[in-house]
Design a protein around this motif. Structure first.
Motif, mmCIF file in Angstrom:
data_model
loop_
_atom_site.group_PDB
_atom_site.id
_atom_site.type_symbol
_atom_site.label_atom_id
_atom_site.label_comp_id
_atom_site.label_asym_id
_atom_site.label_seq_id
_atom_site.Cartn_x
_atom_site.Cartn_y
_atom_site.Cartn_z
ATOM 1 N N HIS A 276 39.208 39.001 35.953
ATOM 2 C CA HIS A 276 39.913 40.137 35.350
ATOM 3 C C HIS A 276 39.992 41.323 36.313
ATOM 4 C CE1 HIS A 276 40.325 38.049 31.678
ATOM 5 N NE2 HIS A 276 39.090 38.237 31.196
ATOM 6 N N PHE A 277 38.882 41.577 37.031
ATOM 7 C CA PHE A 277 38.883 42.691 37.979
ATOM 8 C C PHE A 277 39.846 42.430 39.144
ATOM 9 C CE2 PHE A 277 34.644 43.791 36.115
ATOM 10 C CZ PHE A 277 34.975 45.078 35.728
ATOM 11 N N MET A 278 39.956 41.170 39.564
ATOM 12 C CA MET A 278 40.911 40.848 40.626
ATOM 13 C C MET A 278 42.354 41.006 40.151
ATOM 14 S SD MET A 278 39.409 40.186 43.507
ATOM 15 C CE MET A 278 38.504 41.674 43.017
ATOM 16 N N ASP A 279 42.594 40.660 38.889
ATOM 17 C CA ASP A 279 43.926 40.884 38.332
ATOM 18 C C ASP A 279 44.258 42.373 38.281
ATOM 19 O OD1 ASP A 279 44.433 38.196 37.988
ATOM 20 O OD2 ASP A 279 43.665 38.144 35.928
ATOM 21 N N ALA A 280 43.251 43.171 37.912
ATOM 22 C CA ALA A 280 43.455 44.631 37.883
ATOM 23 C C ALA A 280 43.715 45.157 39.292
ATOM 24 C CB ALA A 280 42.236 45.309 37.274
ATOM 25 N N TYR A 281 42.985 44.597 40.292
ATOM 26 C CA TYR A 281 43.180 45.002 41.686
ATOM 27 C C TYR A 281 44.606 44.680 42.130
ATOM 28 C CZ TYR A 281 42.081 45.507 46.677
ATOM 29 O OH TYR A 281 42.055 45.910 47.994
ATOM 30 N N LYS A 282 45.128 43.570 41.638
ATOM 31 C CA LYS A 282 46.494 43.160 41.982
ATOM 32 C C LYS A 282 47.534 44.100 41.370
ATOM 33 C CE LYS A 282 48.163 39.809 39.499
ATOM 34 N NZ LYS A 282 49.364 40.350 38.789
ATOM 35 N N ASP A 283 47.285 44.569 40.164
ATOM 36 C CA ASP A 283 48.315 45.288 39.416
ATOM 37 C C ASP A 283 48.357 46.793 39.663
ATOM 38 O OD1 ASP A 283 49.173 42.927 38.276
ATOM 39 O OD2 ASP A 283 47.812 43.113 36.555
ATOM 40 N N TYR A 284 47.194 47.415 39.916
ATOM 41 C CA TYR A 284 47.206 48.878 39.953
ATOM 42 C C TYR A 284 47.954 49.452 41.160
ATOM 43 C CZ TYR A 284 43.394 49.243 43.463
ATOM 44 O OH TYR A 284 42.618 49.182 44.604
#
Length: 446
Positions: A276-284
């Motif tokens: 989930h944190f990697m997905d957030a890193y991708k999106d922000y």
């Protein structure tokens, strides 16, 4: 005067209450602008909304275009100007262009603020498909148009311009009133005149006998400024593209960790959270790069400011060229008169000497008539030179004052742009550190 200019330059992006929808006449704008200070100090000006519309083109086809809501109202703390009510009217981009074209002609000595570009240039790869009706592009253009109006309203001379007031308050007939000024005749009068004007400008540039050092330096500075900002923006676009790719590829981490968590009992929760944190890193990164693009737009504005500065220099060159031509014409007439009077040597193979050899010497009456004609032309030439000299001197004095004002404004704007860019990079880095720290904690809990 310098303190007043400094105060005007300190006005930067004020906050506006855009909830102004009442439409009423602003016939008092001229009185407001005539008071101490600038129009922007007394009146709030904003471009608050944009709207896509359709109309019929000349070919009978549907024509899509965007209009922008220009709103004005007097500030609450302005004294003695409460009689000017709020207005809200829609303007097309072409009307903003017409306003600026008029200002460029009417205020040739001023570094007139530029408009936002029609099509995006020097942008990072993900925006190369942006068209004129893309929502993000239209929003950024809206911000640029608002900035243009605020800069004009903060200028001590242009803020008092009736055509500018009409743009803000006159919904019907404004375009006709601008064209009725005849400014386009000065700008160009058909294709041939436009071409002649360009040739005249080139002649002034390459054939000046006495170019002014200050304006030559300004023109070179404008070229260097454009080059430096263009290189900076291209470098930034490459970095943004690579940063975007780096963040997006972290989505693979998120996908792998999420899939992996399904086959691990003890480590499943930790892997799922890390995903989930990697997905957030991708999106922000999208929001950050969008904010960075707005900062780049502010910097890009100075590419076009530099072009405005060049226009001022070209106008000086044309005026100086006309003065030198008038001086040459006067010198030629004076020499002809002196040759007839015998006080100046005559060329051995001149047209006059050849005519004298073929037809005999001229009578005294003919000489007197020629001298009289030349003296009249000399008198007229002296008046032309005097007038041209005053025009050049007046233009240079006003232009150099405007250049000083531009330099102060440039210092304030570029300083703020670079600081905001640095702050944004720090935010991006801190967000990345926070995300990786959280990811590390997920692994520690496994």
């Amino acid at each position: 005067m310098a303190e007043a200019d400094q105060d005007q330059n300190s006005i930067f992006a004020p906050n506006y209450d855009s909830a102004v929808t009442d439409r009423s006449k602003l016939g008092e704008f001229a009185k407001i602008a005539a008071k101490d200070g600038t129009l922007l100090e007394k009146v709030e000006i904003s471009v608050s909304e944009q709207e896509k519309r359709q109309g019929a083109s000349a070919m009978g086809m549907k024509d899509q275009y965007t209009v922008y809501l220009v709103e004005t109202r007097t500030r609450d703390d302005s004294k003695g100007v409460s009689e000017a009510g709020p207005t809200a009217l829609w303007r097309r981009y072409s009307e903003f262009e017409l306003l600026r074209n008029y200002l460029v002609v009417a205020y040739a000595h001023v570094v007139v603020p530029p408009l936002p570009e029609k099509r995006m240039t020097i942008m990072w790869q993900q925006l190369t498909t942006v068209d004129n009706f893309d929502a993000d592009f239209i929003e950024r253009r809206r911000v640029g148009l608002e900035g243009f109006l605020q800069r004009v309203a903060s200028h001590p001379a242009m803020c008092a311009e009736q055509i500018f007031h009409g743009f803000l308050e006159q919904e019907d007939g404004w375009k006709e009133s601008v064209l009725a000024t005849g400014f386009q005749a000065k700008q160009m009068h058909g294709a041939n005149a436009q071409q002649d004007s360009r040739l005249k400008s080139l002649n002034a540039q390459f054939r000046l006998k006495k170019p002014d050092r200050q304006f030559e330096e300004l023109k070179n500075y404008a070229t260097d400024l454009q080059s430096n900002i263009t290189t900076l923006l291209k470098t930034r676009a490459k970095l943004a593209d690579r940063l975007y790719g780096i963040h997006k590829i972290h989505g693979n981490y998120g996908r792998v960790f999420s899939e992996w968590s399904g086959i691990e009992q003890e480590m499943g929760d930790g892997l799922q959270s890390a995903g989930h944190f990697m997905d957030a890193y991708k999106d922000y990164i999208d929001d950050f790069l969008s904010e960075e693009e707005q900062i780049a737009d502010q910097l890009k504005e100075y590419i076009y400011f530099a072009e405005s500065l060049k226009n001022v220099c070209r106008k000086q060159e044309v005026l100086q060229y006309e003065l030198e031509r008038a001086e040459e014409n006067l010198a030629s007439r004076s020499l002809q008169r002196d040759q007839i009077l015998g006080t100046a040597p005559t060329k051995a193979f001149s047209l006059r000497s050849m005519r004298s050899k073929i037809f005999g010497p001229e009578s005294q009456e003919a000489k007197d008539a020629q001298v009289k004609l030349l003296e009249d032309q000399i008198e007229e030439g002296e008046e032309t030179v005097t007038k041209a000299t005053k025009e050049v001197e007046s233009f240079m004095e006003k232009a150099l004052t405007e250049v000083d004002r531009f330099k102060k404004q440039r210092m304030v704007d570029l300083k703020e742009i670079f600081i905001n860019y640095a702050i944004l990079q720090i935010k991006i880095s801190k967000r990345g550190i926070t995300t990786w720290n959280s990811t590390r904690d997920c692994f520690l809990k496994m």
